[in-house]
Write a protein that holds these residues in place. Sequence first.
Motif, PDB file in Angstrom:
ATOM      1  N   ILE A  33       0.827  -1.212   0.000  1.00 48.75           N
ATOM      2  CA  ILE A  33       0.000   0.000   0.000  1.00 48.75           C
ATOM      3  C   ILE A  33       0.856   1.255   0.000  1.00 48.75           C
ATOM      4  O   ILE A  33       0.474   2.271  -0.584  1.00 48.75           O
ATOM      5  CB  ILE A  33      -1.028  -0.005   1.165  1.00 48.75           C
ATOM      6  N   ASN A  37       0.420   4.115  -2.630  1.00 48.33           N
ATOM      7  CA  ASN A  37       0.162   5.463  -2.137  1.00 48.33           C
ATOM      8  C   ASN A  37       1.124   6.458  -2.792  1.00 48.33           C
ATOM      9  O   ASN A  37       0.706   7.490  -3.306  1.00 48.33           O
ATOM     10  CB  ASN A  37       0.284   5.500  -0.612  1.00 48.33           C
ATOM     11  N   LYS A  53      -8.869   9.559   1.943  1.00 48.27           N
ATOM     12  CA  LYS A  53      -8.879   8.434   2.883  1.00 48.27           C
ATOM     13  C   LYS A  53      -9.735   7.286   2.344  1.00 48.27           C
ATOM     14  O   LYS A  53      -9.357   6.115   2.455  1.00 48.27           O
ATOM     15  CB  LYS A  53      -9.405   8.892   4.242  1.00 48.27           C
ATOM     16  N   VAL A  54     -10.859   7.609   1.749  1.00 44.14           N
ATOM     17  CA  VAL A  54     -11.750   6.593   1.175  1.00 44.14           C
ATOM     18  C   VAL A  54     -11.020   5.821   0.075  1.00 44.14           C
ATOM     19  O   VAL A  54     -11.085   4.589   0.006  1.00 44.14           O
ATOM     20  CB  VAL A  54     -13.054   7.239   0.635  1.00 44.14           C
ATOM     21  N   TYR A  56      -7.715   5.541  -0.373  1.00 41.28           N
ATOM     22  CA  TYR A  56      -6.624   4.786   0.252  1.00 41.28           C
ATOM     23  C   TYR A  56      -7.164   3.481   0.853  1.00 41.28           C
ATOM     24  O   TYR A  56      -6.602   2.403   0.631  1.00 41.28           O
ATOM     25  CB  TYR A  56      -5.951   5.645   1.331  1.00 41.28           C
ATOM     26  N   GLU A  57      -8.252   3.583   1.598  1.00 39.93           N
ATOM     27  CA  GLU A  57      -8.839   2.403   2.239  1.00 39.93           C
ATOM     28  C   GLU A  57      -9.393   1.425   1.205  1.00 39.93           C
ATOM     29  O   GLU A  57      -9.356   0.215   1.423  1.00 39.93           O
ATOM     30  CB  GLU A  57      -9.918   2.821   3.243  1.00 39.93           C
ATOM     31  N   TRP A  58      -9.882   1.944   0.080  1.00 45.39           N
ATOM     32  CA  TRP A  58     -10.377   1.072  -0.984  1.00 45.39           C
ATOM     33  C   TRP A  58      -9.224   0.244  -1.551  1.00 45.39           C
ATOM     34  O   TRP A  58      -9.363  -0.959  -1.734  1.00 45.39           O
ATOM     35  CB  TRP A  58     -11.053   1.896  -2.082  1.00 45.39           C
ATOM     36  N   GLU A  60      -6.481  -0.495  -0.013  1.00 45.49           N
ATOM     37  CA  GLU A  60      -6.121  -1.455   1.044  1.00 45.49           C
ATOM     38  C   GLU A  60      -7.043  -2.672   1.016  1.00 45.49           C
ATOM     39  O   GLU A  60      -6.578  -3.809   1.113  1.00 45.49           O
ATOM     40  CB  GLU A  60      -6.226  -0.801   2.435  1.00 45.49           C
ATOM     41  N   SER A  61      -8.340  -2.429   0.860  1.00 44.36           N
ATOM     42  CA  SER A  61      -9.290  -3.544   0.847  1.00 44.36           C
ATOM     43  C   SER A  61      -9.117  -4.400  -0.409  1.00 44.36           C
ATOM     44  O   SER A  61      -9.273  -5.621  -0.357  1.00 44.36           O
ATOM     45  CB  SER A  61     -10.735  -3.047   0.974  1.00 44.36           C
ATOM     46  N   GLU A  64      -6.206  -6.657   0.321  1.00 46.73           N
ATOM     47  CA  GLU A  64      -6.622  -7.717   1.241  1.00 46.73           C
ATOM     48  C   GLU A  64      -7.449  -8.788   0.535  1.00 46.73           C
ATOM     49  O   GLU A  64      -7.240  -9.982   0.755  1.00 46.73           O
ATOM     50  CB  GLU A  64      -7.430  -7.116   2.406  1.00 46.73           C
TER      51      GLU A  64
END
Length: 181
Positions: A33, A37, A53-54, A56-58, A60-61, A64
């Motif tokens: 990530i 990033n 942030k949304v 970035y988290e997407w 990350e998911s 995963e």
Amino acid sequence: MLIATHLKKNNICEYLLYMWQIEDLIRASHFNISLLNRNLIDKMTFNNDSERKVVYEWYESMIEMMLSEQIKEKGHLQINKNVMSDLTDFHFLLLKSNVNPAYNAKYVHVLPLINQFRMKSEANVSDIELCFNFQYGVLMLKLKKENISSETLKTQEEIAKFMVLLAKDYHLYQKGELTIE
């Protein structure tokens, strides 16, 4: 993530090709990530920190999911396979219903091109997935700035026209604006 959401609502075919590209970007970033990033997310323009942030988290998911589904080297996420399955099912539904004769005619027109590509491909997949594989392959060649024959570009254009019809009818059907009996 913002692009994916927009595409999923407006052009399911472009959405799926985009998602395949995201899978490859994640692989190229070694599921890291921080690399994503630095090389991708930091270069995007956001309206605010919450939007950033949304996204970035997407990513990350997505990482995963790819790791948990064990598709580090190749393959597609189950969510993308589901979209492909839906499109393939919808394709057969459209053909059977003959609700859009232009779609059926375009399919008959591109079928020899699909069959020609099938003979070169080792994949045992549906005609729709074969179209996606072909389009994605041409996209990758373009990104690498490889030479592409005029015949391949003409084939790509014809298959793209077919996929535009598929996406258009799919979205009309999803919105309840296309009735298939």
